[in-house]
Write a protein that holds these residues in place. Structure first.
Motif, mmCIF file in Angstrom:
data_model
loop_
_atom_site.group_PDB
_atom_site.id
_atom_site.type_symbol
_atom_site.label_atom_id
_atom_site.label_comp_id
_atom_site.label_asym_id
_atom_site.label_seq_id
_atom_site.Cartn_x
_atom_site.Cartn_y
_atom_site.Cartn_z
ATOM 1 N N MET A 199 1.700 -12.585 -12.414
ATOM 2 C CA MET A 199 2.978 -12.028 -12.880
ATOM 3 C C MET A 199 4.087 -13.054 -12.664
ATOM 4 N N ALA A 200 4.993 -13.169 -13.592
ATOM 5 C CA ALA A 200 6.064 -14.163 -13.507
ATOM 6 C C ALA A 200 7.247 -13.613 -12.724
ATOM 7 N N TYR A 201 7.709 -14.386 -11.764
ATOM 8 C CA TYR A 201 8.908 -14.045 -10.993
ATOM 9 C C TYR A 201 9.894 -15.200 -11.117
ATOM 10 N N ASP A 202 11.184 -14.867 -11.105
ATOM 11 C CA ASP A 202 12.183 -15.922 -11.265
ATOM 12 C C ASP A 202 13.230 -15.936 -10.153
ATOM 13 N N ALA A 203 12.997 -15.229 -9.036
ATOM 14 C CA ALA A 203 13.918 -15.261 -7.902
ATOM 15 C C ALA A 203 13.271 -14.578 -6.712
ATOM 16 N N VAL A 204 13.831 -14.835 -5.536
ATOM 17 C CA VAL A 204 13.473 -14.144 -4.295
ATOM 18 C C VAL A 204 14.772 -13.632 -3.680
ATOM 19 N N VAL A 205 14.736 -12.422 -3.116
ATOM 20 C CA VAL A 205 15.913 -11.888 -2.442
ATOM 21 C C VAL A 205 15.543 -11.491 -1.018
ATOM 22 N N LEU A 206 16.303 -11.996 -0.074
ATOM 23 C CA LEU A 206 16.178 -11.628 1.334
ATOM 24 C C LEU A 206 16.926 -10.316 1.537
ATOM 25 N N VAL A 207 16.217 -9.289 1.984
ATOM 26 C CA VAL A 207 16.817 -7.967 2.164
ATOM 27 C C VAL A 207 16.787 -7.625 3.642
ATOM 28 N N SER A 208 17.973 -7.310 4.209
ATOM 29 C CA SER A 208 18.055 -7.045 5.639
ATOM 30 C C SER A 208 18.927 -5.826 5.916
ATOM 31 N N PHE A 209 19.111 -5.558 7.184
ATOM 32 C CA PHE A 209 19.808 -4.359 7.638
ATOM 33 C C PHE A 209 21.323 -4.483 7.493
ATOM 34 N N ARG A 269 7.154 -18.312 2.510
ATOM 35 C CA ARG A 269 6.625 -19.041 1.356
ATOM 36 C C ARG A 269 5.209 -18.585 1.016
ATOM 37 N N GLU A 270 4.384 -18.395 2.043
ATOM 38 C CA GLU A 270 3.014 -17.967 1.798
ATOM 39 C C GLU A 270 2.953 -16.565 1.186
ATOM 40 N N LEU A 271 3.829 -15.663 1.633
ATOM 41 C CA LEU A 271 3.864 -14.326 1.047
ATOM 42 C C LEU A 271 4.269 -14.391 -0.423
ATOM 43 N N VAL A 272 5.210 -15.271 -0.741
ATOM 44 C CA VAL A 272 5.621 -15.440 -2.138
ATOM 45 C C VAL A 272 4.459 -15.986 -2.953
ATOM 46 N N ARG A 273 3.757 -16.961 -2.419
ATOM 47 C CA ARG A 273 2.640 -17.551 -3.169
ATOM 48 C C ARG A 273 1.497 -16.554 -3.359
ATOM 49 N N GLU A 274 1.345 -15.618 -2.417
ATOM 50 C CA GLU A 274 0.329 -14.575 -2.611
ATOM 51 C C GLU A 274 0.577 -13.792 -3.903
ATOM 52 N N ARG A 275 1.863 -13.662 -4.252
ATOM 53 C CA ARG A 275 2.222 -12.870 -5.428
ATOM 54 C C ARG A 275 2.411 -13.703 -6.690
ATOM 55 N N THR A 276 2.610 -14.988 -6.544
ATOM 56 C CA THR A 276 2.894 -15.822 -7.718
ATOM 57 C C THR A 276 1.711 -16.682 -8.133
ATOM 58 N N ASP A 277 0.777 -16.901 -7.244
ATOM 59 C CA ASP A 277 -0.383 -17.729 -7.554
ATOM 60 C C ASP A 277 -1.486 -16.858 -8.142
ATOM 61 N N PRO A 278 -2.147 -17.302 -9.212
ATOM 62 C CA PRO A 278 -3.249 -16.508 -9.776
ATOM 63 C C PRO A 278 -4.358 -16.218 -8.765
ATOM 64 N N GLU A 279 -4.495 -17.095 -7.784
ATOM 65 C CA GLU A 279 -5.500 -16.892 -6.725
ATOM 66 C C GLU A 279 -4.842 -16.364 -5.453
ATOM 67 N N GLY A 280 -3.781 -15.597 -5.610
ATOM 68 C CA GLY A 280 -2.981 -15.162 -4.468
ATOM 69 C C GLY A 280 -3.764 -14.460 -3.379
ATOM 70 N N ALA A 281 -4.692 -13.589 -3.748
ATOM 71 C CA ALA A 281 -5.445 -12.832 -2.753
ATOM 72 C C ALA A 281 -6.249 -13.748 -1.837
ATOM 73 N N THR A 282 -6.688 -14.892 -2.352
ATOM 74 C CA THR A 282 -7.478 -15.815 -1.533
ATOM 75 C C THR A 282 -6.597 -16.611 -0.576
ATOM 76 N N LEU A 283 -5.286 -16.583 -0.781
ATOM 77 C CA LEU A 283 -4.362 -17.327 0.071
ATOM 78 C C LEU A 283 -3.906 -16.515 1.273
ATOM 79 N N ARG A 284 -4.250 -15.261 1.296
ATOM 80 C CA ARG A 284 -3.725 -14.342 2.310
ATOM 81 C C ARG A 284 -4.232 -14.703 3.700
ATOM 82 N N ARG A 285 -3.292 -14.929 4.624
ATOM 83 C CA ARG A 285 -3.639 -15.215 6.015
ATOM 84 C C ARG A 285 -3.232 -14.038 6.889
ATOM 85 N N ARG A 286 -4.165 -13.600 7.735
ATOM 86 C CA ARG A 286 -3.861 -12.518 8.670
ATOM 87 C C ARG A 286 -4.831 -12.575 9.826
#
Length: 343
Positions: A1-11, A304-321
């Motif tokens: 899926m194509a994304y064109d921005a990131v927003v930091l959301v806080s309290f 950055r890694e969380l963003v790449r999980e969603r923007t990279d076609p292989e995102g699920a394989t990048l998941r670290r936990r």
């Protein structure tokens, strides 16, 4: 899926003394918090000149994320919007629309599931988009990160640093105490369709940090910063009550690690560095509070890694936990909606 921005959301938090009470009214609107409790919490802010540390911490994190993105080939602008104070999320979403953003990812400064820590931010995003109108950009929240190495490892290192400040001769009577923001029991009981609880995620983070930092010590998970009407049951024990119980058991020193938080904002610097520290002094306990991730490079890399999980076609394989609880990328609309709001 194509994304064109990131927003930091806080309290969000006040940055002038005159903003403290309006801010607290925003936070507690519709929750039935007694006026005297608001006055009490307002005094906590005034102790620091009416300025919450959280906005400056967000500015520093925002700058670090932008620098990290630029150095690692992520060509996405990064915005910032708050739930309760300037810059308000609706204003940020309007700016994103004016800048031509169509589909953004949201990084929320809360690692855990639950209503206040996740679902309410989803509602905030929806409300901000509704306020902007039909041409508001779509905004998808990034996943929770309670067991990501970029969150766990900075907490573990902070525990090691804190322990080094205590007398090693007393290590056998030293206890590690993990804290997180208390919530109403009813919110924790509503596990949602995935069958997990806020408390289960916190317990997993505590287990991981303990194993990495001080596996020889006993540890506990306790709660802090409760609010709301006194007749509504919230998670217990409170950290101050727990310190008294530990002193009665012969514990001589504690390291308190606020794993429920990503930075040293007011609930940390007042509830722990002020109130809990004073409790420990009265009890004769040695007390050191461990730090939070803040702008630790590993935490910034995690974003950055969380963003790449969603923007990279292989995102699920990048998941670290590091943990063992179920994990999912997006939440259904029925997840973590409380059966009843605290009143």
């Amino acid at each position: 899926m194509a994304y064109d921005a990131v927003v930091l959301v806080s309290f969000g938090g006040p940055e002038r003394p005159e903003d403290v009470m309006p801010f607290l009214q925003n936070v507690t609107r519709g929750r039935g918090v007694p006026p005297e409790r608001l006055e009490e919490v307002a005094e906590h802010y005034q102790h620091f000149g009416g300025v919450s540390p959280i906005n400056q911490q967000c500015r520093e994190l925002l700058a670090a994320i932008r620098e990290d993105f630029a150095a690692n080939g992520i060509d996405l602008p990064v915005y910032w919007g708050n739930r309760n104070w300037d810059p308000m999320l609706a204003d940020t979403v309007a700016q994103m629309r004016d800048d031509g953003v169509q589909h953004a990812l949201a990084f929320v400064t809360s690692a855990f599931g639950g209503y206040s820590s996740c679902r309410q931010y989803q509602e905030d995003i929806a409300a901000a988009r509704a306020a902007v109108g039909a041409d508001a950009p779509l905004v998808d929240k990034l996943r929770q990160f309670w067991d990501h190495p970029g969150f766990v490892e900075p907490h573990a290192d902070a525990v090691r640093v804190a322990l080094a400040q205590l007398d090693p001769a007393k290590r056998s009577t030293t206890r590690l105490v993990f804290t997180a923001h208390s919530i109403p029991d009813s919110m924790d009981a509503n596990a949602g369709p995935h069958g997990f609880r806020y408390t289960a995620q916190l317990a997993e983070t505590a287990r991981l940090v303990h194993a990495a930092a001080a596996p020889d010590l006993e540890y506990d998970l306790v709660w802090q910063s409760r609010s709301g009407p006194p007749q509504v049951p919230w998670l217990e024990p409170d950290v101050n009550d727990h310190l008294a119980a530990l002193a009665a058991q012969g514990v001589t020193g504690v390291v308190v690690s606020p794993i429920g938080f990503v930075s040293d904002h007011l609930e940390v610097v007042w509830d722990l560095d002020t109130e809990a520290l004073e409790t420990a002094k009265q009890l004769g306990l040695d007390f050191v509070r461990a730090g939070t991730p803040g702008t630790d490079p590993r935490f910034v890399t995690m974003v950055r890694e969380l963003v790449r999980e969603r923007t990279d076609p292989e995102g699920a394989t990048l998941r670290r936990r590091l943990g063992e609880l179920p994990l999912w990328d997006t939440c259904p609309t029925v997840c973590c909606v409380p059966t009843r709001r605290p009143s």
